[in-house]
Design an enzyme around this catalytic site. Sequence first.
Site, mmCIF file in Angstrom:
data_model
loop_
_atom_site.group_PDB
_atom_site.id
_atom_site.type_symbol
_atom_site.label_atom_id
_atom_site.label_comp_id
_atom_site.label_asym_id
_atom_site.label_seq_id
_atom_site.Cartn_x
_atom_site.Cartn_y
_atom_site.Cartn_z
ATOM 1 N N CYS A 128 0.703 -10.250 0.240
ATOM 2 C CA CYS A 128 -0.759 -10.262 0.375
ATOM 3 C C CYS A 128 -1.441 -9.213 -0.503
ATOM 4 C CB CYS A 128 -1.172 -10.082 1.829
ATOM 5 S SG CYS A 128 -0.890 -8.437 2.477
ATOM 6 N N CYS A 174 -0.634 -6.590 9.086
ATOM 7 C CA CYS A 174 -1.374 -5.351 8.822
ATOM 8 C C CYS A 174 -0.977 -4.251 9.801
ATOM 9 C CB CYS A 174 -2.878 -5.603 8.897
ATOM 10 S SG CYS A 174 -3.497 -6.714 7.615
#
Length: 147
Positions: free
Chosen positions: A33, A103
């Site tokens: 990402c 995350c």
Amino acid sequence: MYSEKVMDHFNNPRNVGEIEDPSGVGTVGNAKCGDIMRMYLDIDDNGVIQDAKFKTFGCGAAVATSSMATELVKGKTVEDALKVTNKAVMEALDGLPPVKVHCSLLAEEAIHSALWDYAEKHNITIEGLEKPVNDIGEKEEAVEEEY
């Protein structure tokens, strides 16, 4: 989609920046990402984290998890900071969408990476601390299967 806490930590991130001459600094990323998180720790002679700061290049969830992670480790001992997991970060933020769970893993690994750097600089062993990864890609797949 995002909780109020995630939005608050994204719009008003805590502890952004660098610590001059940190006790430990760790950088981790996710090649898939493109998120990169760097965490700085100031640890006193008693092994207590006096300050934590971060710099993150990434999405809103990456900024929010970085911000929350620094809040969770400040004032904790090195051993207690090691127990701050991606789940703890997510819970403190009232959850993350499944596509953003990585995350929180980035935040956990950034803490571990900074603690690893601290341990190496001081020639100590922190029980339970494993050598961190630079790219969380492999760990991410295992964590995403849980959600």
